[in-house]
Design a protein around this motif. Structure first.
Motif, PDB file in Angstrom:
ATOM      1  N   GLU A 153       0.815  -1.212   0.000  1.00  0.00           N
ATOM      2  CA  GLU A 153       0.000   0.000   0.000  1.00  0.00           C
ATOM      3  C   GLU A 153       0.853   1.268   0.000  1.00  0.00           C
ATOM      4  O   GLU A 153       0.321   2.369   0.075  1.00  0.00           O
ATOM      5  CB  GLU A 153      -0.920  -0.013   1.229  1.00  0.00           C
ATOM      6  N   LYS A 154       2.170   1.108  -0.104  1.00  0.00           N
ATOM      7  CA  LYS A 154       3.136   2.213  -0.134  1.00  0.00           C
ATOM      8  C   LYS A 154       3.039   3.092   1.120  1.00  0.00           C
ATOM      9  O   LYS A 154       3.091   4.315   1.064  1.00  0.00           O
ATOM     10  CB  LYS A 154       2.992   3.039  -1.402  1.00  0.00           C
ATOM     11  N   LYS A 164       1.276   5.677   7.312  1.00  0.00           N
ATOM     12  CA  LYS A 164       0.513   6.510   6.380  1.00  0.00           C
ATOM     13  C   LYS A 164       1.176   6.500   5.002  1.00  0.00           C
ATOM     14  O   LYS A 164       2.357   6.232   4.864  1.00  0.00           O
ATOM     15  CB  LYS A 164       0.414   7.939   6.914  1.00  0.00           C
ATOM     16  N   THR A 165       0.403   6.835   3.978  1.00  0.00           N
ATOM     17  CA  THR A 165       0.937   6.964   2.622  1.00  0.00           C
ATOM     18  C   THR A 165       1.278   8.431   2.367  1.00  0.00           C
ATOM     19  O   THR A 165       0.827   9.328   3.089  1.00  0.00           O
ATOM     20  CB  THR A 165      -0.104   6.519   1.574  1.00  0.00           C
ATOM     21  N   ALA A 166       2.034   8.677   1.304  1.00  0.00           N
ATOM     22  CA  ALA A 166       2.352  10.057   0.913  1.00  0.00           C
ATOM     23  C   ALA A 166       1.066  10.833   0.618  1.00  0.00           C
ATOM     24  O   ALA A 166       0.961  12.010   0.974  1.00  0.00           O
ATOM     25  CB  ALA A 166       3.280  10.063  -0.302  1.00  0.00           C
ATOM     26  N   ASP A 167       0.088  10.192  -0.001  1.00  0.00           N
ATOM     27  CA  ASP A 167      -1.188  10.863  -0.274  1.00  0.00           C
ATOM     28  C   ASP A 167      -1.885  11.276   1.014  1.00  0.00           C
ATOM     29  O   ASP A 167      -2.419  12.373   1.114  1.00  0.00           O
ATOM     30  CB  ASP A 167      -2.115   9.974  -1.105  1.00  0.00           C
ATOM     31  N   GLU A 168      -1.889  10.396   1.988  1.00  0.00           N
ATOM     32  CA  GLU A 168      -2.532  10.702   3.263  1.00  0.00           C
ATOM     33  C   GLU A 168      -1.819  11.838   4.005  1.00  0.00           C
ATOM     34  O   GLU A 168      -2.419  12.549   4.801  1.00  0.00           O
ATOM     35  CB  GLU A 168      -2.584   9.461   4.160  1.00  0.00           C
ATOM     36  N   GLN A 227       5.420  17.997   4.538  1.00  0.00           N
ATOM     37  CA  GLN A 227       5.907  18.835   3.436  1.00  0.00           C
ATOM     38  C   GLN A 227       7.280  19.414   3.759  1.00  0.00           C
ATOM     39  O   GLN A 227       8.154  19.468   2.888  1.00  0.00           O
ATOM     40  CB  GLN A 227       4.914  19.951   3.110  1.00  0.00           C
ATOM     41  N   ILE A 228       7.480  19.809   4.998  1.00  0.00           N
ATOM     42  CA  ILE A 228       8.793  20.323   5.425  1.00  0.00           C
ATOM     43  C   ILE A 228       9.850  19.233   5.258  1.00  0.00           C
ATOM     44  O   ILE A 228      10.942  19.482   4.747  1.00  0.00           O
ATOM     45  CB  ILE A 228       8.737  20.842   6.884  1.00  0.00           C
ATOM     46  N   TRP A 229       9.505  18.004   5.670  1.00  0.00           N
ATOM     47  CA  TRP A 229      10.442  16.885   5.565  1.00  0.00           C
ATOM     48  C   TRP A 229      10.751  16.575   4.094  1.00  0.00           C
ATOM     49  O   TRP A 229      11.910  16.398   3.724  1.00  0.00           O
ATOM     50  CB  TRP A 229       9.857  15.666   6.273  1.00  0.00           C
ATOM     51  N   VAL A 230       9.732  16.535   3.252  1.00  0.00           N
ATOM     52  CA  VAL A 230       9.932  16.274   1.821  1.00  0.00           C
ATOM     53  C   VAL A 230      10.781  17.383   1.197  1.00  0.00           C
ATOM     54  O   VAL A 230      11.688  17.113   0.402  1.00  0.00           O
ATOM     55  CB  VAL A 230       8.579  16.112   1.093  1.00  0.00           C
ATOM     56  N   ASP A 231      10.505  18.640   1.561  1.00  0.00           N
ATOM     57  CA  ASP A 231      11.267  19.771   1.023  1.00  0.00           C
ATOM     58  C   ASP A 231      12.743  19.720   1.435  1.00  0.00           C
ATOM     59  O   ASP A 231      13.592  20.304   0.765  1.00  0.00           O
ATOM     60  CB  ASP A 231      10.656  21.107   1.463  1.00  0.00           C
ATOM     61  N   SER A 232      13.040  18.997   2.509  1.00  0.00           N
ATOM     62  CA  SER A 232      14.433  18.834   2.951  1.00  0.00           C
ATOM     63  C   SER A 232      15.081  17.632   2.260  1.00  0.00           C
ATOM     64  O   SER A 232      16.142  17.180   2.686  1.00  0.00           O
ATOM     65  CB  SER A 232      14.496  18.651   4.474  1.00  0.00           C
ATOM     66  N   TRP A 233      14.461  17.129   1.209  1.00  0.00           N
ATOM     67  CA  TRP A 233      14.902  15.917   0.505  1.00  0.00           C
ATOM     68  C   TRP A 233      14.917  14.734   1.474  1.00  0.00           C
ATOM     69  O   TRP A 233      15.788  13.873   1.417  1.00  0.00           O
ATOM     70  CB  TRP A 233      16.259  16.118  -0.180  1.00  0.00           C
TER      71      TRP A 233
END
Length: 187
Positions: free
Chosen positions: A17-18, A87-91, A99-105
């Motif tokens: 389910e990623k 949780k999934t990225a969509d959730e 978003q902060i974590w993703v923006d930090s690569w």
């Protein structure tokens, strides 16, 4: 020289389910069991077997090596995904911390979890401590997590590649040799 095989555990329902599955102690799903059964064809013959303490890695090891005792290596577990766990990225798409974590690569600290740097340091320290117990001319198998394998290979493999270059699928493996503190990935 030490021969090493890194095996990533078979798939779990959360993997399919990623979902971010780190500390959640999920069992293998039917596909995961099938993946591991297929791995038996590789006919591994380890002298020593090291396994993460999570259920999915223990099940993988027990399917592959039903008669072999193994050593559990506590600090070779997957990343603690904190508030992202399960949780999934969509959730998580509307969660500010995500978003902060993703923006930090994906390099920053995960709220109530661990940073990528802390995770990598933990895994590499555990690998270093474990491999020091292995004699030359030995074959060892590590049944662990994808992130664990990626962290160890990023640190020890030469030529050096980035973390994501070492991603492998569930129920897959990488054969290597270890000598003088360096891992050489067999092609």
């Amino acid at each position: 020289m030490i021969r090493i095989v890194f095996i990533r555990h078979g798939a779990t329902a959360g993997n399919l389910e990623k979902r971010y599955i780190g500390r959640t102690d999920e069992p293998l799903c039917e596909l995961g069991i099938s993946q591991v059964e297929t791995l038996k064809e590789a006919a591994f013959h380890p002298d020593k077997l090291f396994v993460s303490p999570m259920l999915r890695t223990r099940q993988t090891a027990e399917i592959l090596f039903p008669q072999m005792a193994y050593t559990t290596v506590k600090d070779m577990t997957e990343t603690d995904f904190g508030i992202f766990e399960g949780k999934t990225a969509d959730e998580l798409s509307t969660v500010v911390e995500y978003q902060i974590w993703v923006d930090s690569w994906c390099q920053g600290a995960i709220p109530q979890g661990e940073s990528t740097a802390a995770f990598k340091k933990r895994c590499c320290k555990a690998f270093d401590k474990t491999i020091q117990t292995v004699l030359d001319d030995t074959t060892v198998v590590f049944v662990v997590h994808g992130g664990t394998i990626m962290a160890i290979l990023e640190e020890y493999a030469r030529p050096q590649k980035d973390f994501y270059s070492y991603h492998i699928s569930n129920g897959a493996y990488i054969s290597c040799t270890y000598e003088n503190g360096v891992i050489t990935v067999n092609s």
